[in-house]
Design an enzyme around this catalytic site. Structure first.
Site, PDB file in Angstrom:
ATOM      1  N   ASN A 101       0.877  -1.174   0.000  1.00  0.00           N
ATOM      2  CA  ASN A 101       0.000   0.000   0.000  1.00  0.00           C
ATOM      3  C   ASN A 101       0.910   1.219   0.000  1.00  0.00           C
ATOM      4  O   ASN A 101       1.793   1.306   0.840  1.00  0.00           O
ATOM      5  CB  ASN A 101      -0.874  -0.019   1.258  1.00  0.00           C
ATOM      6  N   LYS A 488     -21.431  15.258  -2.133  1.00  0.00           N
ATOM      7  CA  LYS A 488     -22.076  13.954  -1.931  1.00  0.00           C
ATOM      8  C   LYS A 488     -22.709  13.476  -3.243  1.00  0.00           C
ATOM      9  O   LYS A 488     -22.630  12.308  -3.581  1.00  0.00           O
ATOM     10  CB  LYS A 488     -23.154  14.056  -0.835  1.00  0.00           C
ATOM     11  N   GLU A 491     -19.894  12.426  -5.770  1.00  0.00           N
ATOM     12  CA  GLU A 491     -19.170  11.182  -5.523  1.00  0.00           C
ATOM     13  C   GLU A 491     -20.078   9.951  -5.547  1.00  0.00           C
ATOM     14  O   GLU A 491     -19.612   8.863  -5.869  1.00  0.00           O
ATOM     15  CB  GLU A 491     -18.331  11.237  -4.249  1.00  0.00           C
TER      16      GLU A 491
HETATM   17  O1  M6R Z   1     -10.154  10.602   6.190  1.00  0.00           O
HETATM   18  P1  M6R Z   1     -10.233  12.059   5.874  1.00  0.00           P
HETATM   19  O2  M6R Z   1     -11.299  12.775   6.650  1.00  0.00           O
HETATM   20  O3  M6R Z   1      -8.905  12.755   5.995  1.00  0.00           O
HETATM   21  O4  M6R Z   1     -10.622  12.120   4.331  1.00  0.00           O
HETATM   22  C1  M6R Z   1     -10.698  13.342   3.656  1.00  0.00           C
HETATM   23  C2  M6R Z   1     -11.424  13.181   2.345  1.00  0.00           C
HETATM   24  O5  M6R Z   1     -10.729  12.305   1.509  1.00  0.00           O
HETATM   25  C3  M6R Z   1     -12.855  12.654   2.542  1.00  0.00           C
HETATM   26  O6  M6R Z   1     -13.594  13.500   3.370  1.00  0.00           O
HETATM   27  C4  M6R Z   1     -13.567  12.517   1.186  1.00  0.00           C
HETATM   28  O7  M6R Z   1     -13.790  13.769   0.624  1.00  0.00           O
HETATM   29  C5  M6R Z   1     -14.878  11.740   1.367  1.00  0.00           C
HETATM   30  N1  M6R Z   1     -15.008  10.724   0.359  1.00  0.00           N
HETATM   31  C6  M6R Z   1     -16.086  12.592   1.283  1.00  0.00           C
HETATM   32  O8  M6R Z   1     -17.278  11.881   1.417  1.00  0.00           O
END
Ligand code: M6R
Length: 614
Positions: A101, A488, A491
Site C-alpha cells: 500500500n 455527496k 461522488e
Molecule cells: O479521512 P479524511 O477525513 O482525511 O478524508 C478526507 C477526504 O478524503 C474525505 O472526506 C472525502 O472527501 C470523502 N469521500 C467525502 O465523502
C-alpha cells in the site's frame, strides 16, 4: 488506499485473509489477490475488479490448504487496474509474494537495476520491484525479516509492505513508512491489517507500529525492529468497537446505516466533554491552557468533506474566540509557504487519520514549530500520533466511502474546540458557553427527527432521478453545507453538482439557472435577519428564472412557501449549529438517488476511503 491483510496461525489462511479483505474493501476495489505458503511454494490468485471476482476464481480453481497467507485489495496508482497489476506480486523465482500500500517513488531506477541483473518484471506497478529485491536478499541467506530490512533501506516514498517466503511458512513480515499498518494479537495466531477491521472478528487486541518499523508475526508472537535493525516496541491497545459496528445492521448500505447512526455519534462525541454546568473538559488536548492562551492564529487543514467541516469551524471559532482562523486544503498548504509561528495552532481534521495530504501538511507545520491538534475518528491512526494533541470524534467505524457521521462529528468536535478555547481565554462568558453546550446536547434529537422524515427525501430522490445537474446554495455556515451537498452527489450519483455561496450568484453562477434545474437552498435561521432575508431574495431570483427550488428552512419560518417548490423543514437551532441539522437531508437525498441510479453507494467508482497517497 489499498487494504492489506496477513495471517499466521492454525486456521485456513485463505478464509481469514478473504474475510479481512472484505472488511477492508472500502480502501480500494480495483482488484484483489491472495497468496498462501503451501508445501514450500507460493500458491496465489488475483483478479481485477471487486473481491467477488477473486472469490469466483478461488471457487473455480481452489488453492491448496495453508495456514500462512497475505492478501490485498487495490486502489490503483501505478498501472491500470487489471489482473497483471493486481497484488500479490512475486519475485523472479516465485519464492516471495508481496503486497503493498503506498507509492515507491524511486521504483524506476530500482527497476532498471534489477532488469539489468536479468530479472523479468511482469507488471507496470511500482510494487513488483520490492518483491524482486526481497527475493535477491533472501538468496544471500538472509531471513525474510533481514531481507525486508535490506529492501526498506533502499526504498523511497510511502509504503506498507507485507511479504511471505515459500521456504519459511512460520512467518509473515511487514514494514511501514508513512502508510498504515496494525497488528492483531491473537492466541496462537497473529494478524496484520491496514486497520483493525481486518481482524476484528478474531481479536480486539491490537498493536500500532511506529514509523520505519518492521514487524514479524509468527504463531508464537510478534517482534518489532526499526529499519536499522534495532529492537523496537509497538504500542498495544484494546479495540473498543466490535464486529457488529462494522456490519450493515439491516441497512442496504453502510452509508445509510452511518447516516442513521448520527444521533448516537453526536451524543458520543459530546460524552465526557463537559460537566453538569456546561463547563468543558477536553482531557485529551495535551496542549496546556497557557499555550492555548498564546495562540494568535488558527489554521485548519483538511481535505474533501473534512475541509468543509473546517469551513464551518472557522465561523464558530472566530466568533467565540476572536482568534483569526484560516482554512486551507491540506494539499495546497505547504506548497504556498504558509506563515507559521510557535503561536499558530494548526487544526488537522481527518476521519481516517491516514490522509497523506493532511499528514504531510502536519509535518510541515511541526517543522515550523507550530502546535498541531488533530480532530480524528480513528484511534491509533497516524495523524493523531504525529500531532501534539487530539480530539477524537468517537463516531465509530465509518465504512461507506462517503463521509457522513464522520463529518457531523468533526463539526461537533470543532465546536467543542472553539468553545474550549473561548473558555480558556475568557472570550465568551461561562453562561454563553453552557448555552451552546446545552444546544449541542439537543442535536441528537433534532437529527433523529430529520431521519424520521427520511421518506420525504426518498420521494424527492425518486422525482429527481432524471436530473442531469443539481445546484446547492447557502450563506454563512450554510455555504460549506452547500459544498458538502454537492460533493455527496458528485461522488455517489456521478452527477454534475455545484455548491455556491448564494451571494455569489449574481457574479456568475446565475447564468446556469434554466427552467426545471433543481436547486437546494439552505436558508439561515431568522436569528440573523439580514442573512435570512438575503437568502430568501436569492431564492426568488432563481425561481423567477425557472429553477426548481428545494428549500431547507427552519420550522415555522413563515412566508417561504410561495418561493419553494419543495420544503424541507429543519429544527430551530442557532445559526452556527444549523449545519449539523442541514447536512442530514442532503446526505439522505444523495444516498437514495445514487441507490436508485443503481450505483454502488458504499464503493463509488474511482474513490477510496483512505487516501494514503499524495
Ligand atoms: O479521512 P479524511 O477525513 O482525511 O478524508 C478526507 C477526504 O478524503 C474525505 O472526506 C472525502 O472527501 C470523502 N469521500 C467525502 O465523502
Amino acid at each position: 488506499m489499498c487494504g492489506i491483510v496477513g495471517y499466521v496461525g492454525p486456521k485456513q489462511a485463505q478464509d481469514v485473509v478473504i474475510e479481512g479483505l472484505r472488511r477492508l474493501e472500502y480502501r480500494g476495489y480495483d482488484s484483489a489477490g491472495v497468496a498462501l505458503v503451501s508445501d514450500g511454494r507460493i500458491a496465489w490468485a488475483k483478479k481485477a475488479g471487486k473481491l467477488a471476482n477473486l472469490e469466483k476464481v478461488l471457487s473455480e480453481s481452489p488453492l491448496p490448504g495453508a495456514t500462512t497467507g497475505i492478501g490485498h485489495t487495490r486502489w490503483a496508482t501505478h498501472g491500470a487496474p487489471n489482473d497483471t497489476n493486481a497484488h500479490p506480486h512475486l519475485g523472479n523465482d516465485a519464492r516471495v509474494a508481496l503486497v503493498h500500500n503506498g507509492i515507491i517513488e524511486n521504483f524506476a531506477e530500482l527497476r532498471a537495476e534489477v532488469e539489468a541483473a536479468g530479472h523479468e518484471l511482469r507488471s507496470e506497478t511500482d510494487t513488483e520491484i520490492a518483491a524482486h529485491l526481497l527475493e535477491s536478499a533472501l538468496s544471500t541467506g538472509a531471513t525474510l525479516t533481514g531481507a525486508m530490512q535490506q529492501v526498506c533501506a533502499r526504498l523511497e516514498g510511502a509504503f506498507t509492505l507485507v511479504a511471505v517466503d515459500a521456504e519459511d511458512p512460520s512467518r509473515v513480515v511487514a514494514a511501514r513508512r508513512n502508510s498504515p499498518l496494525v497488528v492483531g494479537i491473537g492466541e496462537g495466531e497473529n494478524f496484520i491489517g491496514s486497520d483493525v477491521a481486518a481482524f476484528i472478528e478474531h481479536t480486539r487486541e491490537a498493536m500500532e507500529l511506529g514509523q520505519d518499523q518492521i514487524v514479524t508475526i509468527t504463531r508464537e508472537g510478534v517482534e518489532v525492529i526499526g529499519f536499522d535493525g534495532a529492537p523496537a516496541e509497538g504500542t498495544r491497545y484494546h479495540v473498543d468497537w466490535d464486529l457488529s459496528a462494522a456490519e450493515k445492521g439491516g441497512f442496504d448500505w453502510f452509508m445509510r446505516k452511518e447516516i442513521f447512526e448520527q444521533p448516537r455519534a453526536i451524543a458520543d462525541a459530546l460524552l465526557g466533554r463537559h460537566d453538569r454546568s456546561g463547563r468543558l473538559q477536553l482531557d485529551e488536548v495535551r496542549i496546556s491552557d497557557d499555550e492555548l492562551r498564546e495562540v494568535d492564529k488558527i489554521i485548519v487543514i483538511a481535505c474533501g468533506t473534512a475541509f468543509y467541516a473546517g469551513l464551518v469551524a472557522k465561523y464558530a471559532i472566530e466568533h467565540w474566540t476572536r482568534i483569526p482562523c484560516e482554512v486551507e486544503l491540506a494539499h495546497e498548504f505547504r506548497y504556498r509557504d504558509p506563515i507559521l509561528t510557535r503561536s499558530t495552532l494548526v487544526v488537522a481534521i481527518s476521519q481516517s487519520g491516514e490522509t497523506a495530504d493532511t499528514l504531510m501538511a502536519i509535518r510541515h507545520a511541526r517543522q515550523q514549530r507550530s502546535k498541531v491538534l488533530a480532530i480524528c475518528n480513528t484511534n491509533g491512526s497516524t495523524i493523531p500520533r504525529e500531532s501534539d494533541a487530539v480530539i477524537y470524534t468517537h463516531a465509530g467505524p465509518e465504512i461507506g466511502v462517503a463521509s457522513t457521521k464522520g463529518f457531523i462529528t468533526q463539526m461537533v468536535a470543532a465546536y467543542l474546540l472553539g468553545l474550549y478555547l473561548a473558555q480558556v481565554r475568557g472570550t465568551s462568558y461561562a453562561d454563553e458557553i453552557a448555552r451552546v453546550v446545552a444546544e449541542l446536547r439537543d442535536m441528537p434529537d433534532h437529527v433523529q427527527r430529520i431521519l424520521d422524515g427520511a421518506d420525504d427525501l426518498y420521494a424527492l430522490a425518486e422525482e429527481l432521478e432524471g436530473a442531469r445537474s443539481v445546484l446547492f446554495l447557502g450563506r454563512h455556515v450554510g455555504f460549506p453545507i452547500a459544498l458538502e451537498g454537492a460533493l455527496k452527489l458528485k461522488e455517489l450519483a456521478y452527477l454534475h453538482a455545484e455548491g455556491f455561496a448564494a451571494g455569489e450568484l449574481k457574479h456568475g453562477p446565475i447564468a446556469l439557472i434554466e427552467p426545471g434545474l433543481p436547486v437546494f437552498c439552505v436558508v439561515p435561521p431568522r436569528g440573523r435577519d439580514q442573512l435570512h432575508d438575503k437568502m430568501v431574495s436569492a431564492i426568488q431570483e432563481i425561481r423567477a428564472r425557472g429553477a426548481r427550488t428545494i428549500v431547507l428552512v427552519e420550522d415555522d419560518d413563515p412566508g417561504i412557501e410561495e418561493f419553494a417548490d419543495t420544503i424541507i423543514r429543519l429544527p430551530r437551532v442557532s445559526t452556527l449549529l444549523q449545519p449539523v441539522a442541514a447536512v442530514v437531508p442532503l446526505q439522505l437525498f444523495a444516498c437514495e438517488l445514487a441507490s436508485r441510479l443503481g450505483h454502488d453507494v458504499d464503493q463509488p467508482r474511482n474513490l477510496a476511503k483512505s487516501v494514503t497517497v499524495e
